[in-house]
Design an enzyme around this catalytic site. Structure first.
Site, mmCIF file in Angstrom:
data_model
loop_
_atom_site.group_PDB
_atom_site.id
_atom_site.type_symbol
_atom_site.label_atom_id
_atom_site.label_comp_id
_atom_site.label_asym_id
_atom_site.label_seq_id
_atom_site.Cartn_x
_atom_site.Cartn_y
_atom_site.Cartn_z
ATOM 1 N N GLY A 131 -29.413 122.335 -84.894
ATOM 2 C CA GLY A 131 -29.493 121.121 -84.103
ATOM 3 C C GLY A 131 -28.153 120.821 -83.465
ATOM 4 O O GLY A 131 -27.140 121.449 -83.794
ATOM 5 N N LYS A 132 -28.108 119.912 -82.555
ATOM 6 C CA LYS A 132 -26.836 119.455 -81.972
ATOM 7 C C LYS A 132 -27.107 118.162 -81.234
ATOM 8 O O LYS A 132 -28.232 117.910 -80.789
ATOM 9 C CB LYS A 132 -26.311 120.497 -80.981
ATOM 10 N N GLY A 133 -26.069 117.343 -81.112
ATOM 11 C CA GLY A 133 -26.236 116.094 -80.384
ATOM 12 C C GLY A 133 -24.953 115.696 -79.713
ATOM 13 O O GLY A 133 -23.918 116.341 -79.886
ATOM 14 N N CYS A 169 -30.849 117.438 -80.054
ATOM 15 C CA CYS A 169 -31.796 118.545 -79.900
ATOM 16 C C CYS A 169 -31.954 119.239 -81.238
ATOM 17 O O CYS A 169 -30.975 119.500 -81.937
ATOM 18 C CB CYS A 169 -31.263 119.535 -78.859
#
Ligand code: NAD
Length: 416
Positions: free
Chosen positions: A103-105, A58
């Site tokens: 962001g992050k995943g 994201c």
């Protein structure tokens, strides 16, 4: 609890936006992540079976720069969690003023159940699946729960092979010989203690002899405890997943760090005058400073009234619930919020990326000096803003960062 984590993030955003009298249009932009990607990752396991893992990335905001945020390998990873963590990164980067968005995943997997080869294949397949939206100028992942420097090494290699480029700047937290930064391992704990030092200077207290307790003795907690000890604080309590230790005369932190390095946990360590306590007891110790550096949701409405510390410096992400915040504020406890206190890690990740882009590497002293400068400037800005508007440091930090992101959106304008 699908839907709940991002809802909580939205609630904090809404609250700060109302005080800020934020343009409702800007609020609408900030309330929706810019981009989310969900991918299915087939992996051939060592025994020949095919497993499919779900992966996510994201990008909450790229208004201030490329998205930045970790990759988590854990069983509870889902899009809702990734969205919440991505927006947190937007505020964290803005509060310390580094030129990144959030962001992050993650991948829904228990990494402890995979062999090293399976983990490497999963990581590379994940990079393949998200490669079009990441890159040194687009979105730069990093380690998070369940991932480490080794995984980042595979990540960097996969991206470079797939794009036929030399791209160490696609990911941070890499091993030092392949473009990692000196000082990265200690950076979060170091930043926590810069925040503590700046706080004490403003309330006119000396670190010398001040009692302190640290929850969590991993990457963040052990470094914070060691620096607290070097600053002359009396670290009377520490804990980890195996429980806590208390020594009213002050624990021998260097010895404890050596023990934990060897045994991975503090369980089994002993010294004269030390006794065992639980994690719940650690949080309620009669100390002046408390550093929660383990998990989210540790200081809640159930125990906030019993917290005796006057100062809380949040090493962990989200250790204090919103309900607990109100109780602590009413008691006059000063809390340095996570998005400020633990931003040393992402700040050093930024240094790693800058070094990668320039192919020019800094000494550890240079890294630490720059880290100190950025963290103390950010602390001053949040402190001054909070004092000027008569807010808690947490609300001040959120407002300051939301303001910065919203200014960037306005200056860039709405495309087309
Ligand atoms: P880590 O895995 O190195 O250490 C976690 C520590 O918490 C360990 O000592 C573990 O035993 C302890 N712990 C786990 N469960 C516990 C429990 N139920 N009760 C008490 N202690 C428990 O992790 P870390 O990197 O030190 O991260 C700690 C916190 O800091 C997390 O909230 C993380 O999101 C946050 N954080 C880390 C970084 C970083 O750079 N590492 C940056 C920003 C924020």
């Amino acid at each position: 609890m699908a839907g709940s984590q991002y809802e909580q993030v939205l609630a904090r955003l809404r609250e700060a936006s109302e005080i800020l009298k934020l343009d409702p249009g800007i609020f609408k932009i900030l309330a929706e992540p810019e981009r989310t990607l969900e991918v299915a990752l087939p992996v051939q396991m060592d025994d020949g079976r095919i497993e499919v893992f779900m992966g996510y990335r994201c990008q909450h905001s790229t208004a201030r720069g490329p998205a930045k945020g970790g990759v988590r390998f854990a069983l509870d990873v889902c899009m809702d969690e990734v969205k919440a963590l991505a927006s947190w990164m937007t505020w964290k980067c803005a509060v310390v003023g580094i030129p990144y968005g959030g962001g992050k995943g993650g991948v829904c997997v228990d990494p402890t159940k995979l062999s090293k080869n399976e983990l490497a294949r999963l990581t590379k397949r994940y990079v393949y699946a998200i490669q079009s939206i990441i890159g040194p100028e687009k979105d730069i992942p990093a380690p998070d729960m369940g991932t480490n420097a080794e995984v980042m090494g595979w990540f960097y290699d996969a991206y470079s092979v797939l794009t036929n480029t030399f791209s160490p700047g696609v990911v941070t937290g890499k091993p030092i010989p392949i473009g990692g930064s000196l000082g990265r391992r200690e950076a979060t704990g170091r930043g926590v203690m810069v925040s503590a030092r700046e706080l004490l200077a403003r309330v006119g207290k000396s670190a010398e002899g001040m009692t302190c307790a640290v929850q969590g003795f991993g990457n963040v907690g052990s470094v914070a405890a060691e620096i607290a000890y070097q600053m002359g604080m009396k670290v009377v309590g520490v804990s980890d997943v195996t429980g806590g230790l208390y020594n009213p005369a002050g624990l021998n932190i260097p010895a404890l760090v050596r023990y934990a390095d060897e045994h991975r946990v503090i369980e089994g360590y002993s010294e004269p005058g030390a006794s065992k306590i639980s994690n719940a007891e650690l949080l309620e110790l009669d100390v002046e400073m408390l550093i929660p550096a383990a998990l989210q949701g540790q200081i809640t409405e159930a125990n906030a009234a019993n917290i005796k510390a006057k100062y809380i410096v949040e090493g962990a992400n989200g250790p204090t619930t919103a309900g607990a915040d109100k109780i602590l504020e009413a008691k006059g406890v000063i809390c340095v919020p996570d998005i400020l206190a633990n931003a040393g890690g992402v700040t050093c990740s930024y240094f790693e990326w800058v070094q990668n882009l320039q192919h020019f590497y800094w000494s550890e002293e240079e890294v630490n000096t720059r880290l100190d400068a950025i963290m103390s400037k950010a602390f001053k800005e949040v402190w001054d803003f909070a004092k000027e508007h008569n807010l808690s440091l947490r609300t001040g930090a959120y407002m300051l960062s939301i303001n910065r992101v919203s200014e960037a959106i306005k200056m860039r304008g709405i495309f087309p």
